[in-house]
Each structure stands twice: as structure tokens, then as C-alpha cells.
Motif scaffolding. Sequence first.
Motif, PDB file in Angstrom:
ATOM      1  N   LEU A 217      39.318  78.143  51.145  1.00 19.58           N
ATOM      2  CA  LEU A 217      39.162  77.096  50.138  1.00 19.58           C
ATOM      3  C   LEU A 217      39.593  75.770  50.742  1.00 19.58           C
ATOM      4  O   LEU A 217      40.743  75.637  51.179  1.00 19.58           O
ATOM      5  N   LEU A 218      38.686  74.802  50.799  1.00 19.75           N
ATOM      6  CA  LEU A 218      38.987  73.447  51.259  1.00 19.75           C
ATOM      7  C   LEU A 218      39.154  72.544  50.045  1.00 19.75           C
ATOM      8  O   LEU A 218      38.304  72.537  49.142  1.00 19.75           O
ATOM      9  N   ILE A 219      40.229  71.774  50.039  1.00 19.14           N
ATOM     10  CA  ILE A 219      40.520  70.892  48.903  1.00 19.14           C
ATOM     11  C   ILE A 219      40.684  69.459  49.393  1.00 19.14           C
ATOM     12  O   ILE A 219      41.409  69.203  50.364  1.00 19.14           O
ATOM     13  N   ALA A 220      40.015  68.531  48.729  1.00 18.61           N
ATOM     14  CA  ALA A 220      40.249  67.100  48.917  1.00 18.61           C
ATOM     15  C   ALA A 220      40.823  66.546  47.628  1.00 18.61           C
ATOM     16  O   ALA A 220      40.604  67.107  46.550  1.00 18.61           O
ATOM     17  N   CYS A 221      41.550  65.452  47.733  1.00 15.16           N
ATOM     18  CA  CYS A 221      42.168  64.851  46.554  1.00 15.16           C
ATOM     19  C   CYS A 221      41.690  63.431  46.307  1.00 15.16           C
ATOM     20  O   CYS A 221      41.632  62.989  45.164  1.00 15.16           O
TER      21      CYS A 221
ATOM     22  N   ALA B 115      42.679  81.813  52.755  1.00 19.53           N
ATOM     23  CA  ALA B 115      43.462  80.672  53.244  1.00 19.53           C
ATOM     24  C   ALA B 115      42.988  79.426  52.517  1.00 19.53           C
ATOM     25  O   ALA B 115      41.847  79.342  52.063  1.00 19.53           O
ATOM     26  N   ILE B 116      43.897  78.459  52.406  1.00 19.15           N
ATOM     27  CA  ILE B 116      43.600  77.183  51.757  1.00 19.15           C
ATOM     28  C   ILE B 116      43.944  76.073  52.734  1.00 19.15           C
ATOM     29  O   ILE B 116      44.978  76.117  53.409  1.00 19.15           O
ATOM     30  N   ALA B 117      43.066  75.064  52.824  1.00 18.60           N
ATOM     31  CA  ALA B 117      43.341  73.894  53.665  1.00 18.60           C
ATOM     32  C   ALA B 117      43.111  72.642  52.828  1.00 18.60           C
ATOM     33  O   ALA B 117      42.079  72.513  52.157  1.00 18.60           O
ATOM     34  N   VAL B 118      44.071  71.731  52.871  1.00 20.11           N
ATOM     35  CA  VAL B 118      44.071  70.543  52.011  1.00 20.11           C
ATOM     36  C   VAL B 118      43.965  69.290  52.870  1.00 20.11           C
ATOM     37  O   VAL B 118      44.760  69.085  53.799  1.00 20.11           O
ATOM     38  N   SER B 119      43.007  68.436  52.553  1.00 21.29           N
ATOM     39  CA  SER B 119      42.774  67.195  53.292  1.00 21.29           C
ATOM     40  C   SER B 119      43.616  66.069  52.728  1.00 21.29           C
ATOM     41  O   SER B 119      43.551  65.775  51.529  1.00 21.29           O
ATOM     42  N   VAL B 120      44.397  65.405  53.602  1.00 25.46           N
ATOM     43  CA  VAL B 120      45.236  64.286  53.161  1.00 25.46           C
ATOM     44  C   VAL B 120      45.108  63.132  54.161  1.00 25.46           C
ATOM     45  O   VAL B 120      46.003  62.879  54.959  1.00 25.46           O
ATOM     46  N   PRO B 121      43.991  62.376  54.102  1.00 26.51           N
ATOM     47  CA  PRO B 121      43.803  61.272  55.037  1.00 26.51           C
ATOM     48  C   PRO B 121      44.557  60.005  54.647  1.00 26.51           C
ATOM     49  O   PRO B 121      44.630  59.070  55.445  1.00 26.51           O
ATOM     50  N   MET B 122      45.099  59.956  53.427  1.00 30.60           N
ATOM     51  CA  MET B 122      45.781  58.755  52.957  1.00 30.60           C
ATOM     52  C   MET B 122      46.914  59.157  52.038  1.00 30.60           C
ATOM     53  O   MET B 122      47.016  60.303  51.595  1.00 30.60           O
ATOM     54  N   GLN B 123      47.802  58.189  51.734  1.00 29.19           N
ATOM     55  CA  GLN B 123      48.992  58.541  50.973  1.00 29.19           C
ATOM     56  C   GLN B 123      48.662  58.956  49.544  1.00 29.19           C
ATOM     57  O   GLN B 123      49.269  59.878  48.999  1.00 29.19           O
ATOM     58  N   THR B 124      47.700  58.275  48.919  1.00 30.15           N
ATOM     59  CA  THR B 124      47.310  58.660  47.561  1.00 30.15           C
ATOM     60  C   THR B 124      46.883  60.116  47.525  1.00 30.15           C
ATOM     61  O   THR B 124      47.264  60.876  46.627  1.00 30.15           O
ATOM     62  N   ALA B 125      46.092  60.523  48.509  1.00 27.32           N
ATOM     63  CA  ALA B 125      45.651  61.914  48.573  1.00 27.32           C
ATOM     64  C   ALA B 125      46.835  62.853  48.745  1.00 27.32           C
ATOM     65  O   ALA B 125      46.876  63.939  48.144  1.00 27.32           O
ATOM     66  N   LEU B 126      47.807  62.468  49.566  1.00 30.00           N
ATOM     67  CA  LEU B 126      48.963  63.332  49.799  1.00 30.00           C
ATOM     68  C   LEU B 126      49.773  63.520  48.529  1.00 30.00           C
ATOM     69  O   LEU B 126      50.225  64.640  48.208  1.00 30.00           O
ATOM     70  N   ARG B 127      49.985  62.457  47.795  1.00 29.71           N
ATOM     71  CA  ARG B 127      50.747  62.575  46.546  1.00 29.71           C
ATOM     72  C   ARG B 127      50.060  63.545  45.581  1.00 29.71           C
ATOM     73  O   ARG B 127      50.707  64.399  44.954  1.00 29.71           O
TER      74      ARG B 127
ATOM     75  N   ALA C 171      47.949  65.864  46.413  1.00 31.70           N
ATOM     76  CA  ALA C 171      47.896  67.194  47.011  1.00 31.70           C
ATOM     77  C   ALA C 171      49.181  67.971  46.776  1.00 31.70           C
ATOM     78  O   ALA C 171      49.144  69.182  46.497  1.00 31.70           O
ATOM     79  N   VAL C 172      50.323  67.317  46.898  1.00 33.61           N
ATOM     80  CA  VAL C 172      51.603  68.008  46.712  1.00 33.61           C
ATOM     81  C   VAL C 172      51.698  68.579  45.306  1.00 33.61           C
ATOM     82  O   VAL C 172      52.150  69.715  45.101  1.00 33.61           O
ATOM     83  N   SER C 173      51.248  67.810  44.332  1.00 30.20           N
ATOM     84  CA  SER C 173      51.257  68.301  42.956  1.00 30.20           C
ATOM     85  C   SER C 173      50.307  69.478  42.782  1.00 30.20           C
ATOM     86  O   SER C 173      50.635  70.479  42.135  1.00 30.20           O
ATOM     87  N   ALA C 174      49.120  69.365  43.386  1.00 33.48           N
ATOM     88  CA  ALA C 174      48.133  70.438  43.252  1.00 33.48           C
ATOM     89  C   ALA C 174      48.610  71.724  43.912  1.00 33.48           C
ATOM     90  O   ALA C 174      48.419  72.825  43.378  1.00 33.48           O
ATOM     91  N   VAL C 175      49.246  71.602  45.071  1.00 34.07           N
ATOM     92  CA  VAL C 175      49.692  72.788  45.798  1.00 34.07           C
ATOM     93  C   VAL C 175      50.770  73.535  45.018  1.00 34.07           C
ATOM     94  O   VAL C 175      50.844  74.772  45.078  1.00 34.07           O
ATOM     95  N   SER C 176      51.577  72.819  44.282  1.00 39.12           N
ATOM     96  CA  SER C 176      52.576  73.487  43.441  1.00 39.12           C
ATOM     97  C   SER C 176      51.888  74.446  42.467  1.00 39.12           C
ATOM     98  O   SER C 176      52.340  75.588  42.276  1.00 39.12           O
TER      99      SER C 176
ATOM    100  N   PRO D 235      48.274  81.559  52.470  1.00 40.54           N
ATOM    101  CA  PRO D 235      48.779  80.480  53.328  1.00 40.54           C
ATOM    102  C   PRO D 235      48.004  79.181  53.109  1.00 40.54           C
ATOM    103  O   PRO D 235      46.798  79.192  52.853  1.00 40.54           O
ATOM    104  N   ILE D 236      48.724  78.061  53.232  1.00 40.79           N
ATOM    105  CA  ILE D 236      48.138  76.744  52.974  1.00 40.79           C
ATOM    106  C   ILE D 236      48.408  75.833  54.169  1.00 40.79           C
ATOM    107  O   ILE D 236      49.553  75.708  54.618  1.00 40.79           O
ATOM    108  N   ALA D 237      47.361  75.201  54.642  1.00 39.81           N
ATOM    109  CA  ALA D 237      47.479  74.194  55.706  1.00 39.81           C
ATOM    110  C   ALA D 237      47.148  72.823  55.140  1.00 39.81           C
ATOM    111  O   ALA D 237      46.333  72.699  54.227  1.00 39.81           O
ATOM    112  N   PHE D 238      47.805  71.807  55.679  1.00 42.81           N
ATOM    113  CA  PHE D 238      47.465  70.417  55.389  1.00 42.81           C
ATOM    114  C   PHE D 238      46.884  69.807  56.665  1.00 42.81           C
ATOM    115  O   PHE D 238      47.388  70.061  57.765  1.00 42.81           O
ATOM    116  N   TYR D 239      45.838  69.000  56.522  1.00 42.82           N
ATOM    117  CA  TYR D 239      45.273  68.321  57.687  1.00 42.82           C
ATOM    118  C   TYR D 239      44.909  66.887  57.334  1.00 42.82           C
ATOM    119  O   TYR D 239      44.638  66.563  56.180  1.00 42.82           O
TER     120      TYR D 239
END
Length: 474
Positions: free
Chosen positions: A28-32, A76-88, A90-95, A105-109
Motif C-alpha cells: 500500500l502506497l500512501i501520499a498525503c 507492507a505500507i510505504a508513505v510519501s513525505v516530500p514536504m513538511q505538510t505531508a509529514l504532519r 502522515a504521522v497522524s494517518a500512521v497512528s 511494517p511501514i516505511a517512510f520515503y
Amino acid sequence: MVSTPAGVSEHQRLLRQSDSEPTTGRVLLIACYESGLQPLNLAQPKAVLEHRGFAVDVLDLSVQTLAELPTEPPNAIAVSVPMQTALRLAVSAVSALRSRWPEIPIAFYGLYAGLNARYLLETGTADHVLAGESELALAEWCEQATGSQACPPAAAEIPLQALSLRTRLDLPQPDRHGLPDLERYARFQAADGSLHTAGQVAASRGCLHTCRHCPVVPVYRGRFFIRDLESVTGDIRQQVEAGAGHISFVDPDFLNGPGHALKVTEWLHRTYPEVTFDFTAKVEHLLGRARHLAALKANGAVFVVSAFEAVSDDILERLDKGHTVRDMERVLPLLAELDLPVHPTWLPFTPWTSRRDYLDMLDWIEGHGLVNAVPPVQLALRLLIPPHSRLLNSNRGAQWLERLEPAEFQWRWHHPDPGMDTLQVQVERLVADRPDWSGEQLFRQVRALAEDTDERPLGPQLPPPPRLTEDWFC
């Protein structure tokens, strides 16, 4: 041991492994968030993973919700965080994802994954972190996560240098099948006010330059890589066939490789003469590579984004921008002669910006008729100092620099003049509370707030230039 035929790169061999292997699992690939556009950072790894035999689901939380998660759990899950807004986000979503699928398992890239690796790994938010040219490394991690081979244990002390992959990859064309329709994203608004579906493409990644505040720099450290021409044009083709009438080139600087930029846009204009595009370029490139601008305009360029940042040479030098205020003033008539409007971006609140500097910026914008070219949010932006920022090299020990706030993904700082921090908050609130106001009306309000005076009329302004309907911010 698999031998590699002569003339076939290791990267190509790895991509071709799927030709003889069964599906190895489901990812599963996730973008925010990717500036309001359909996420390239889902489409590119999706293509690589599918070449390696994975079944891939995608979810873009900027236009979808976690209620739309696939019913079949991924391996497996991989989450795209190219910018700070996306990271914020993403952290909520991963919870929520951890609660639903605690064993997966979850990876961030992405850029902000690498910059914030220690926090992500120490808190258990991520099991693995990648940054830079990471698609093949991500595929290899997914193979470990879905196969019999155990993933290596997470190490919170991995240095950024080890995470920053900076070797050019031979990648397949991004695969946008299954992503939300382009119609769900930001539009291109032409000069006549008409709206057109927009897509985004990267002809290159990384950057030759090392501006001190840029998040690209700690990861790529002055390197940039052009993407294969066939892959880039194929990505354009699939988006145009899906309805895109405008392409936004999201390279950190499109003119890092001007020859490549011309090849791509010449193909675009020859193949789809009605499709327009925009691009981003540094002031120094707009001046030093001016001979290419007429060709880009002829190929369909309708506006250019350029990081002007400040009207103080001292601040520009502190940021290592590579240009001066005089350079900005030289660029404007050059672009005006080509009828190629500029969208200048600004960094109005830094530790070195006095109130006079801020007012000078407003006067400069007004005096050059650019009020309608500056989204109001730009007038409220505050310097973001992420972990590993190059700004830390020259400013550690500065009285204004406070401490790293890992959960906020940045270093906290205060302005030596508390009134400037207050002004930034006031401008930010004003902009947020008046989203329906015209640029000129809101600009007058901001200036009155900064001057602590009543509103006054503006001088003559250029009309609103072509633009995307999603204003840029990080």
C-alpha cells in the motif's frame, strides 16, 4: 547469483526480475499532500514495485480518506513525505494504520523522511526510512518485508548521509493507473479565467545549488539527475490522455539542465501544441540562461515560479540564494518582454528580517505591479529550519536559535524583535481568515497591519497572471 547480460545495468536487471517471478506480495502506497496535484511520488514507486512483481494499492489522503483503505490488508505500507505538510498528515494517518494493522511494517520515503529519520524510527512511527533516489531501495525493503527474509532492525542513529541515495536510477515510466482522477486536484487558471485540468511531471530531481534553507540540499547535496526522456514524455502523455491541458514541471529548478528542458518541452509542443506548462527556476538561471526562455515560451510556457525570497541583499546572502535584489529587478523586464509572467515566492519572516525589511518587501512588490502575482499566504511564511538544515552550519549558537523540536520536525527559533513574531502571527491569521478576498484587498490589509496605519490605495498593478488554483507552501 544472477548474472547481468552485457549492456544491461544493475538497475535494469533489478527491474526485470519480475519477468520470471510470481507476485511477491501486496504493498500500500500512501501520499498525503503534493501541492494539490496528483502525486508523482505515488506513481513512480508504483511502477517500480509492479515491475518487481508486487500488487500495489494507492491512497492519496489529500483527496481521499482512510475509510477508502483497501479491504485486503497489505504486506507492507510505504508513505510519501516530500514536504513538511505531508509529514504532519502522515504521522497522524500512521497512528490510525498501526491501530488497524499493528503487524504490518511501514516505511517512510521522501525528503522529509530522511530529515526526520531519527524521530520517525525512535518513536516507532516508521520501521524504515529512505530519502533521495530511493525507488529501488524501497522495492528491496518491500521484498524483505513480504518475504521470508526478516527486515533489518530499525536503527534510529542511521546518519542522513547513509539514507540519502544519490545515484541516478533507470526508472520505468510512472504508473498513474488507480490514482484519483486528475479532476480532483488543483486546476490551471488561464489569464482569461478559464480553468483547465493540470498534471505534474519531474524532468529531473535534486538540484545543483545549495541554498542554506532548502530541504533538498541536505539530501542531494548539490547533485541533480535528469530523468529518462522517454519516461518523462510517457508520463506527460498519460496525463494529457487523462484530460490534462496544462503540465506543471515540479523540478526544484527546471533550468539546471536547460538542454533537457528544451527537449522535453519541444516534444510537448510538437505532440500536444494546445497544452501549456509552467516551471520553476532560480533568478540566476533566468538571467544566465535567458537565451532558452524564448524557446520555452514558444513551446507553451505560460508562467515561471522563482524564489525571490527577500529584498535585502544581506538576507539573500545569509540564505546563499546566488542572486541580489538588482538581479531580481533585471529579470522582470526580461520576462515581461517575453510575456512570461513570474510568480515570485517569498520568505518574509526570518531571524534577520526587520519590520523595515518587511515593509520594503511590500513596497517592492507593489512598486513592480506584482501584487496579483503573490498569493497572500506568501506574505505570512516563516522560515522553517528542519533537522540537518544547512542553516545550522553557520548559525549554531545564535541567540535566536532555540532547540530542535523533533515532534514538530523543525528547530524552534524566535525573532530578536518580539514584535516581528507577533506580526507574523497576525498576518497568518489575517490570510487564513480572509480566503475569499482579492489579492489586492488583502495586500492592503497586510500593509496596514505592518505599518500600523489605515489602508491606503495601491499603485497600478498588473492583472492576475495565469496560475494554479492551489497556492504554493511547504
